[in-house]
Design a protein around this motif. Structure first.
Motif, PDB file in Angstrom:
ATOM      1  N   PHE A  14       0.828  -1.217   0.000  1.00 40.78           N
ATOM      2  CA  PHE A  14       0.000   0.000   0.000  1.00 40.78           C
ATOM      3  C   PHE A  14       0.857   1.259   0.000  1.00 40.78           C
ATOM      4  O   PHE A  14       0.479   2.263  -0.605  1.00 40.78           O
ATOM      5  CB  PHE A  14      -1.006  -0.029   1.154  1.00 40.78           C
ATOM      6  CG  PHE A  14      -2.167  -0.932   0.837  1.00 40.78           C
ATOM      7  CD1 PHE A  14      -3.122  -0.551  -0.090  1.00 40.78           C
ATOM      8  CD2 PHE A  14      -2.281  -2.185   1.419  1.00 40.78           C
ATOM      9  CE1 PHE A  14      -4.177  -1.394  -0.422  1.00 40.78           C
ATOM     10  CE2 PHE A  14      -3.336  -3.034   1.100  1.00 40.78           C
ATOM     11  CZ  PHE A  14      -4.283  -2.635   0.179  1.00 40.78           C
ATOM     12  N   TYR A  21      -3.822   5.184  -5.803  1.00 43.09           N
ATOM     13  CA  TYR A  21      -4.854   4.562  -4.977  1.00 43.09           C
ATOM     14  C   TYR A  21      -6.244   5.193  -5.138  1.00 43.09           C
ATOM     15  O   TYR A  21      -7.223   4.502  -5.436  1.00 43.09           O
ATOM     16  CB  TYR A  21      -4.461   4.550  -3.478  1.00 43.09           C
ATOM     17  CG  TYR A  21      -5.526   3.823  -2.696  1.00 43.09           C
ATOM     18  CD1 TYR A  21      -5.514   2.434  -2.620  1.00 43.09           C
ATOM     19  CD2 TYR A  21      -6.602   4.509  -2.137  1.00 43.09           C
ATOM     20  CE1 TYR A  21      -6.529   1.750  -1.987  1.00 43.09           C
ATOM     21  CE2 TYR A  21      -7.625   3.827  -1.494  1.00 43.09           C
ATOM     22  CZ  TYR A  21      -7.581   2.450  -1.423  1.00 43.09           C
ATOM     23  OH  TYR A  21      -8.603   1.779  -0.814  1.00 43.09           O
ATOM     24  N   ALA A  51      -8.373   2.544   7.215  1.00 42.84           N
ATOM     25  CA  ALA A  51      -9.038   3.697   6.575  1.00 42.84           C
ATOM     26  C   ALA A  51      -8.290   4.187   5.345  1.00 42.84           C
ATOM     27  O   ALA A  51      -8.845   4.912   4.519  1.00 42.84           O
ATOM     28  CB  ALA A  51      -9.162   4.842   7.573  1.00 42.84           C
ATOM     29  N   LEU A  55     -11.146   7.593   2.155  1.00 42.52           N
ATOM     30  CA  LEU A  55     -12.224   7.819   1.181  1.00 42.52           C
ATOM     31  C   LEU A  55     -13.615   7.654   1.805  1.00 42.52           C
ATOM     32  O   LEU A  55     -14.523   8.444   1.529  1.00 42.52           O
ATOM     33  CB  LEU A  55     -12.069   6.863  -0.015  1.00 42.52           C
ATOM     34  CG  LEU A  55     -10.896   7.173  -0.956  1.00 42.52           C
ATOM     35  CD1 LEU A  55     -10.754   6.090  -2.027  1.00 42.52           C
ATOM     36  CD2 LEU A  55     -11.093   8.533  -1.625  1.00 42.52           C
ATOM     37  N   ILE A  72      -6.981   3.115  12.327  1.00 41.33           N
ATOM     38  CA  ILE A  72      -5.747   2.332  12.449  1.00 41.33           C
ATOM     39  C   ILE A  72      -5.384   1.840  11.054  1.00 41.33           C
ATOM     40  O   ILE A  72      -6.223   1.236  10.363  1.00 41.33           O
ATOM     41  CB  ILE A  72      -5.911   1.140  13.416  1.00 41.33           C
ATOM     42  CG1 ILE A  72      -6.316   1.639  14.805  1.00 41.33           C
ATOM     43  CG2 ILE A  72      -4.612   0.324  13.492  1.00 41.33           C
ATOM     44  CD1 ILE A  72      -6.529   0.549  15.841  1.00 41.33           C
ATOM     45  N   ILE A  74      -1.783   0.408   8.687  1.00 37.92           N
ATOM     46  CA  ILE A  74      -0.362   0.025   8.741  1.00 37.92           C
ATOM     47  C   ILE A  74       0.509   0.825   7.767  1.00 37.92           C
ATOM     48  O   ILE A  74       1.736   0.838   7.896  1.00 37.92           O
ATOM     49  CB  ILE A  74      -0.230  -1.501   8.469  1.00 37.92           C
ATOM     50  CG1 ILE A  74       1.074  -2.040   9.032  1.00 37.92           C
ATOM     51  CG2 ILE A  74      -0.391  -1.822   6.986  1.00 37.92           C
ATOM     52  CD1 ILE A  74       1.118  -3.565   9.104  1.00 37.92           C
ATOM     53  N   GLY A  96      -0.168   1.484  12.383  1.00 39.78           N
ATOM     54  CA  GLY A  96       0.300   0.195  12.876  1.00 39.78           C
ATOM     55  C   GLY A  96      -0.636  -0.926  12.477  1.00 39.78           C
ATOM     56  O   GLY A  96      -1.643  -0.726  11.787  1.00 39.78           O
ATOM     57  N   THR A 113     -13.771  -0.965   5.350  1.00 45.02           N
ATOM     58  CA  THR A 113     -14.083  -1.350   3.980  1.00 45.02           C
ATOM     59  C   THR A 113     -12.811  -1.644   3.188  1.00 45.02           C
ATOM     60  O   THR A 113     -11.804  -0.944   3.315  1.00 45.02           O
ATOM     61  CB  THR A 113     -14.988  -0.309   3.258  1.00 45.02           C
ATOM     62  OG1 THR A 113     -15.285  -0.808   1.960  1.00 45.02           O
ATOM     63  CG2 THR A 113     -14.357   1.063   3.160  1.00 45.02           C
ATOM     64  N   ALA A 115     -10.553  -3.769   3.595  1.00 44.66           N
ATOM     65  CA  ALA A 115      -9.304  -3.853   4.359  1.00 44.66           C
ATOM     66  C   ALA A 115      -9.083  -5.164   5.109  1.00 44.66           C
ATOM     67  O   ALA A 115      -7.977  -5.399   5.594  1.00 44.66           O
ATOM     68  CB  ALA A 115      -9.245  -2.693   5.362  1.00 44.66           C
TER      69      ALA A 115
HETATM   70  C1  LIG Z   1      -7.670  -1.353   0.041  1.00 43.71           C
HETATM   71  S1  LIG Z   1      -7.177  -0.249   1.328  1.00 43.71           S
HETATM   72  C2  LIG Z   1      -8.755   0.373   1.905  1.00 43.71           C
HETATM   73  C3  LIG Z   1      -8.658   1.810   2.355  1.00 43.71           C
HETATM   74  C4  LIG Z   1     -10.010   2.471   2.635  1.00 43.71           C
HETATM   75  N1  LIG Z   1     -10.747   1.762   3.652  1.00 43.71           N
HETATM   76  C5  LIG Z   1     -10.813   2.531   1.382  1.00 43.71           C
HETATM   77  O1  LIG Z   1     -11.809   1.797   1.267  1.00 43.71           O
HETATM   78  O2  LIG Z   1     -10.442   3.294   0.464  1.00 43.71           O
HETATM   79  C6  LIG Z   1      -6.723  -1.336   2.674  1.00 43.71           C
HETATM   80  C7  LIG Z   1      -6.053  -0.597   3.811  1.00 43.71           C
HETATM   81  O3  LIG Z   1      -5.886  -1.501   4.909  1.00 43.71           O
HETATM   82  C8  LIG Z   1      -4.595  -1.298   5.472  1.00 43.71           C
HETATM   83  N2  LIG Z   1      -4.182  -2.560   6.119  1.00 43.71           N
HETATM   84  C9  LIG Z   1      -4.040  -3.774   5.549  1.00 43.71           C
HETATM   85  N3  LIG Z   1      -3.630  -4.686   6.443  1.00 43.71           N
HETATM   86  C10 LIG Z   1      -3.509  -4.030   7.625  1.00 43.71           C
HETATM   87  C11 LIG Z   1      -3.115  -4.427   8.931  1.00 43.71           C
HETATM   88  N4  LIG Z   1      -2.761  -5.685   9.202  1.00 43.71           N
HETATM   89  N5  LIG Z   1      -3.118  -3.508   9.915  1.00 43.71           N
HETATM   90  C12 LIG Z   1      -3.478  -2.217   9.657  1.00 43.71           C
HETATM   91  N6  LIG Z   1      -3.853  -1.776   8.418  1.00 43.71           N
HETATM   92  C13 LIG Z   1      -3.869  -2.669   7.420  1.00 43.71           C
HETATM   93  C14 LIG Z   1      -3.724  -0.924   4.293  1.00 43.71           C
HETATM   94  O4  LIG Z   1      -2.566  -0.216   4.683  1.00 43.71           O
HETATM   95  C15 LIG Z   1      -4.671  -0.082   3.437  1.00 43.71           C
HETATM   96  O5  LIG Z   1      -4.576   1.294   3.718  1.00 43.71           O
END
Ligand SMILES: C[S@@+](CC[C@H](N)C(=O)[O-])C[C@H]1O[C@@H](n2cnc3c(N)ncnc32)[C@H](O)[C@@H]1O
Length: 211
Positions: A14, A21, A51, A55, A72, A74, A96, A113, A115
């Motif tokens: 990411f 993105y 998040a 978005l 939260i 990462i 994190g 969403t 994620a």
């Molecule tokens: C596809 S994006 C979705 C972002 C936002 N919710 C949206 O719908 O546009 C997935 C997000 O989850 C985060 N993510 C994935 N695995 C994670 C983890 N184990 N801990 C924290 N964040 C995580 C990624 O860094 C990324 O920003």
């Protein structure tokens, strides 16, 4: 590769996707908007897991201008973009891993969403229990995410995760709706409903902590 290493791989993925993105995810805006549209009217304190650039929060702050949102995520690059949004001063950002960071407590709702579709069923059980525990009584968990259309599809992606992960830069391992619901029930959620959204490989799953 263990869960920690896989999550760091997601972080790299990411972080590197940041420039494209929002453009790529523009077609998912309706699924993201559904989160705010399905919250209880008196919702104030919200936790958003993964998040990203925020978005889903654009619409959320239109509907709930007084919401207090903790996120939260990462990926530091995704959160850097979120911090440029005009509502950023109403968001507490924690950079994190879901499996390492403390979630806090007493939330009216936990939302997410796109994620949470990268985890094995036993990992999801741990994550969903953590979500259950951070909600206040009767709190809501809303997850609008990718799902597998069959057990075979789920088994295949989990097999690849277990055996061939090095061949992938990024691997999605969504569970079927039935398996999602079963895990939510196992950790104690009640009133679980799944609804279709405008993307055929996505579902909105709504569950409650109970009183
Ligand atoms: C596809 S994006 C979705 C972002 C936002 N919710 C949206 O719908 O546009 C997935 C997000 O989850 C985060 N993510 C994935 N695995 C994670 C983890 N184990 N801990 C924290 N964040 C995580 C990624 O860094 C990324 O920003």
């Amino acid at each position: 590769m263990n869960l920690y290493e896989r999550n760091q791989k997601q972080r790299t993925f990411f972080n590197e996707k940041i420039d494209s993105y929002d453009q790529v995810h523009e077609t998912y805006m309706e699924t993201k908007k559904m989160l705010a549209d399905c919250l209880d009217k008196d919702t104030t304190k919200i936790l958003d897991l993964g998040a990203g650039t925020g978005l889903e929060l654009i619409h959320l702050f239109e509907v709930y201008p007084n919401a207090s949102v903790t996120v939260i995520d990462i990926s530091e690059n995704m959160l850097r973009e979120l911090s440029k949004r005009d509502f950023a001063n109403r968001v507490t950002m924690i950079c994190g891993d879901f499996f390492e960071k403390d979630f806090g407590n007493n939330y009216d709702a936990v939302i997410s969403t796109s994620a949470l579709h990268h985890f094995k069923p036993e990992e999801k059980r741990i994550l969903y229990k953590k979500i259950f525990d951070c909600l206040k009584s009767d709190g809501l968990f809303l997850n609008c995410d990718k799902i597998s259309s069959s057990q075979e599809e789920q088994d295949h992606s989990l097999y690849e995760l277990e055996n061939n992960i090095d061949n992938y830069k990024h691997i999605d391992t969504p569970l079927t709706v039935e398996n999602e619901i079963s895990i939510l029930e196992q950790v104690g959620f009640v009133d679980i409903f799944s609804s279709e959204v405008d993307k055929s490989n996505y579902r909105l799953i709504k569950s409650r902590k109970g009183k």
